[in-house]
Design a protein around this motif. Structure first.
Motif, short mmCIF file in Angstrom:
data_model
loop_
_atom_site.label_atom_id
_atom_site.label_comp_id
_atom_site.label_asym_id
_atom_site.label_seq_id
_atom_site.Cartn_x
_atom_site.Cartn_y
_atom_site.Cartn_z
N LEU A 263 -63.39 16.35 -6.14
CA LEU A 263 -63.52 14.92 -5.85
C LEU A 263 -63.46 14.69 -4.35
O LEU A 263 -62.54 15.14 -3.68
CB LEU A 263 -62.40 14.13 -6.52
N ALA A 264 -64.45 13.96 -3.85
CA ALA A 264 -64.50 13.69 -2.40
C ALA A 264 -63.28 12.90 -1.95
O ALA A 264 -62.73 13.14 -0.87
CB ALA A 264 -65.78 12.94 -2.04
N ARG A 265 -62.81 11.97 -2.78
CA ARG A 265 -61.69 11.14 -2.34
C ARG A 265 -60.38 11.91 -2.30
O ARG A 265 -59.54 11.64 -1.45
CB ARG A 265 -61.56 9.90 -3.23
N VAL A 266 -60.19 12.88 -3.19
CA VAL A 266 -59.00 13.72 -3.11
C VAL A 266 -59.05 14.57 -1.84
O VAL A 266 -58.07 14.71 -1.11
CB VAL A 266 -58.87 14.62 -4.36
N ARG A 267 -60.23 15.14 -1.57
CA ARG A 267 -60.37 15.96 -0.36
C ARG A 267 -60.22 15.10 0.90
O ARG A 267 -59.72 15.57 1.93
CB ARG A 267 -61.71 16.69 -0.36
N ALA A 268 -60.66 13.84 0.83
CA ALA A 268 -60.52 12.94 1.98
C ALA A 268 -59.05 12.70 2.29
O ALA A 268 -58.63 12.76 3.46
CB ALA A 268 -61.23 11.62 1.71
N HIS A 269 -58.25 12.41 1.26
CA HIS A 269 -56.83 12.19 1.49
C HIS A 269 -56.12 13.48 1.91
O HIS A 269 -55.20 13.45 2.72
CB HIS A 269 -56.18 11.60 0.24
N ALA A 270 -56.57 14.60 1.36
CA ALA A 270 -55.99 15.88 1.78
C ALA A 270 -56.31 16.18 3.24
O ALA A 270 -55.48 16.73 3.97
CB ALA A 270 -56.51 17.00 0.88
N ALA A 271 -57.52 15.81 3.68
CA ALA A 271 -57.88 15.99 5.09
C ALA A 271 -57.01 15.13 5.99
O ALA A 271 -56.66 15.54 7.11
CB ALA A 271 -59.35 15.66 5.30
N GLN A 272 -56.61 13.95 5.51
CA GLN A 272 -55.69 13.12 6.28
C GLN A 272 -54.33 13.78 6.41
O GLN A 272 -53.71 13.77 7.48
CB GLN A 272 -55.55 11.75 5.62
N ARG A 273 -53.84 14.40 5.31
CA ARG A 273 -52.56 15.10 5.39
C ARG A 273 -52.66 16.29 6.34
O ARG A 273 -51.74 16.59 7.09
CB ARG A 273 -52.13 15.59 4.00
N CYS A 290 -60.01 16.84 11.56
CA CYS A 290 -59.67 16.54 10.16
C CYS A 290 -59.89 15.06 9.85
O CYS A 290 -60.33 14.70 8.75
CB CYS A 290 -58.23 16.94 9.88
N LEU A 291 -59.57 14.20 10.80
CA LEU A 291 -59.78 12.76 10.59
C LEU A 291 -61.27 12.45 10.47
O LEU A 291 -61.68 11.62 9.64
CB LEU A 291 -59.16 11.97 11.74
N ASP A 292 -62.09 13.11 11.28
CA ASP A 292 -63.55 12.92 11.16
C ASP A 292 -64.05 13.39 9.80
O ASP A 292 -64.90 12.73 9.17
CB ASP A 292 -64.26 13.69 12.27
N ALA A 323 -54.32 6.54 9.05
CA ALA A 323 -53.94 7.92 9.32
C ALA A 323 -54.12 8.26 10.79
O ALA A 323 -53.33 9.01 11.38
CB ALA A 323 -54.76 8.87 8.45
N THR A 324 -55.17 7.71 11.40
CA THR A 324 -55.41 7.95 12.83
C THR A 324 -54.27 7.38 13.67
O THR A 324 -53.76 8.05 14.58
CB THR A 324 -56.74 7.31 13.26
N GLY A 325 -53.86 6.15 13.37
CA GLY A 325 -52.73 5.56 14.08
C GLY A 325 -51.47 6.37 13.89
O GLY A 325 -50.68 6.58 14.83
N TRP A 326 -51.25 6.83 12.66
CA TRP A 326 -50.08 7.66 12.34
C TRP A 326 -50.09 8.92 13.20
O TRP A 326 -49.08 9.30 13.80
CB TRP A 326 -50.13 8.01 10.86
N CYS A 327 -51.24 9.59 13.26
CA CYS A 327 -51.35 10.86 14.00
C CYS A 327 -51.18 10.64 15.50
O CYS A 327 -50.55 11.46 16.18
CB CYS A 327 -52.70 11.52 13.72
N LEU A 328 -51.74 9.57 16.03
CA LEU A 328 -51.63 9.31 17.47
C LEU A 328 -50.18 9.17 17.90
O LEU A 328 -49.80 9.59 19.00
CB LEU A 328 -52.42 8.06 17.83
N PHE A 329 -49.36 8.58 17.04
CA PHE A 329 -47.94 8.49 17.38
C PHE A 329 -47.33 9.88 17.48
O PHE A 329 -46.64 10.21 18.45
CB PHE A 329 -47.18 7.66 16.33
N ASP A 330 -47.56 10.72 16.47
CA ASP A 330 -46.99 12.07 16.48
C ASP A 330 -47.55 12.91 17.63
O ASP A 330 -46.90 13.86 18.07
CB ASP A 330 -47.25 12.76 15.14
N LEU A 331 -48.74 12.59 18.09
CA LEU A 331 -49.35 13.33 19.19
C LEU A 331 -48.87 12.84 20.56
O LEU A 331 -49.30 13.36 21.59
CB LEU A 331 -50.88 13.22 19.11
N GLY A 332 -47.98 11.83 20.56
CA GLY A 332 -47.44 11.36 21.83
C GLY A 332 -48.24 10.27 22.49
O GLY A 332 -48.16 10.10 23.72
#
Length: 431
Positions: A263-273, A290-292, A323-332
């Motif tokens: 399923l594309a949507r499962v893989r999409a959410h997994a790519a976000q993780r 991964c976000l792309d 997810a992008t906003g979430w990652c940007l925080f962890d990336l500093g």
């Protein structure tokens, strides 16, 4: 490829080496991280342990590409506990005050000990030709939609009680119709209830129960002909390890889920993780890749059947942006994270209280990390207020980080006003 940190050198020693190589004094580093010179000196000497917040800020200030964060995360990483074996008999006890006790037993134990002295009701025999299962399935599907909406605005314990009953009722209805098409459809629907129970258990902070219910969902879905939920179970485990700051386990589980699912949507959410795991590890390029990939898969998923696992909130307008906003925080990059999260939050409906609280807490944390303390408190205030209804372990995860940052600014009026209610929100509600 991100390398694991070398264990032979302490965090403080590595921080001092990188600071001096960058030509920065302790005063310079203190100015860039909003931590005091004295605190940084104690971290470098080993007198104090470094927090994940400090490590991320030092990574950004020293352009360390996540090397310092990985040292903190590697030291704190914990493995996910094993789950219980499948059981045949489920029991639930509800006390007058609203408390719930759920237990699962093998059938022999239930018959010989658990059942002694307990009142019991037995479903009447049904004619296999009545088609009763097919008749009631639309009502159960409607219930599942209602439970998802209720889960946005009430304590997870309430949803768990109802969802367990619905799951068990579906199991009972199909117990005498092996091999029928109705049985397969009912098993798949029961698996959705069980999966949502697992998500609510995670929100309640019970990781063992979350894993148990997710495994039960996988078993029922597989019996009903749905193999994709097994891949989603890996994604649920990735959620659990992500909230333990264990990027190594999260990365492995997310990649495994993408490899297994059709399923594309499962893989999409997994790519976000996977992106979030790379962000925790400080690998910005891998995280953005991964976000792309997730955005591409999300676009493909619009043509897929909507009857599938509950992938987080169905109220999110753009999960990749969150997810992008979430990652940007962890990336500093807290200011960039705050800009994206703030824009996305305005698009969420007011009824999506749990989703708004989850990402509102991360937005408040981003503002605080950027030094915008008054804005952080203003964003956190409604989140803290809603926690009285929601009791979310995932929201509490970010609120704990927020509390640690705000303690450094305790003299500010906005912080003094928020801290008492924030402390109450961090207390775990027991039922």
């Amino acid at each position: 490829m991100v390398r694991d940190p070398e264990p032979s050198v302490t965090f403080g020693e590595e921080l001092r080496r990188r600071r001096m190589a960058a030509g920065l004094s302790l005063t310079d580093l203190a100015r860039r991280t909003n931590f005091s010179k004295g605190h940084l000196s104690k971290v470098e000497s080993g007198a104090k342990h470094a927090s994940s917040d400090l490590a991320r800020l030092c990574d950004q200030a020293l352009q360390a590409e996540g090397a310092l964060s990985r040292r903190v995360i590697a030291a704190a990483a914990k493995s996910l506990p094993d789950t219980a074996e499948p059981s045949e008999v489920w029991t639930m006890q509800l006390d007058p005050g609203g408390g719930t006790t759920f237990s699962a037993f093998d059938r022999r134990t239930a018959m010989t000990s658990v059942g002694v002295g307990m009142m019991s009701w037995v479903l009447p025999e049904r004619s296999k030709s009545h088609g009763s299962v097919e008749t009631v399935l639309p009502a159960f599907r409607s219930w599942l939609d209602d439970f998802r909406r209720l889960g946005q605005c009430v304590d997870p314990s309430m949803i768990i009680q109802m969802s367990v009953v619905a799951t068990n009722t579906l199991r009972a209805l199909i117990s005498d119709s092996p091999g029928s098409p109705e049985r397969s459809a009912a098993l798949r629907l029961a698996s959705r209830f069980a999966e949502y129970t697992g998500w609510m258990a995670q929100e309640k902070g019970d990781d063992d129960a979350s894993a148990w219910w997710t495994n039960r969902a996988v078993e029922m879905a597989a019996s009903g002909g749905d193999k994709d939920l097994a891949a989603y179970a890996l994604l649920r485990r990735a959620d659990l390890t992500l909230y333990r700051d264990d990027w190594v386990a999260t990365l492995s589980l997310a990649q495994d889920a993408q490899a297994r699912s059709g399923l594309a949507r499962v893989r999409a959410h997994a790519a976000q993780r996977e992106a979030q795991a790379h962000a925790l590890a400080g690998d910005e390029r891998a995280s953005r890749r991964c976000l792309d990939r997730s955005a591409t898969l999300m676009a493909q998923s619009v043509t897929e059947d909507v009857d599938g696992p509950v992938l987080g909130s169905t109220t999110m307008t753009d999960p990749v942006a969150f997810a992008t906003g979430w990652c940007l925080f962890d990336l500093g990059h807290p200011r960039d994270a705050a800009e994206i999260l703030s824009a996305e939050l305005t698009r969420l409906p007011a009824s999506a209280m749990r989703t708004r609280a989850r990402y509102g807490a991360r937005l408040a944390l981003a503002h605080a990390q950027a030094g915008d303390i008054d804005q952080a408190c203003a964003v956190a205030d409604p989140v803290v207020s809603d926690m009285r209804l929601l009791d979310s372990a995932t929201v509490r995860y970010d609120l704990r980080h927020l509390s640690r940052i705000l303690r450094r600014w305790r003299s500010q009026p906005a912080v003094r006003e928020l801290m008492p209610s924030l402390a109450r929100a961090l207390q775990v509600v027991r039922h």
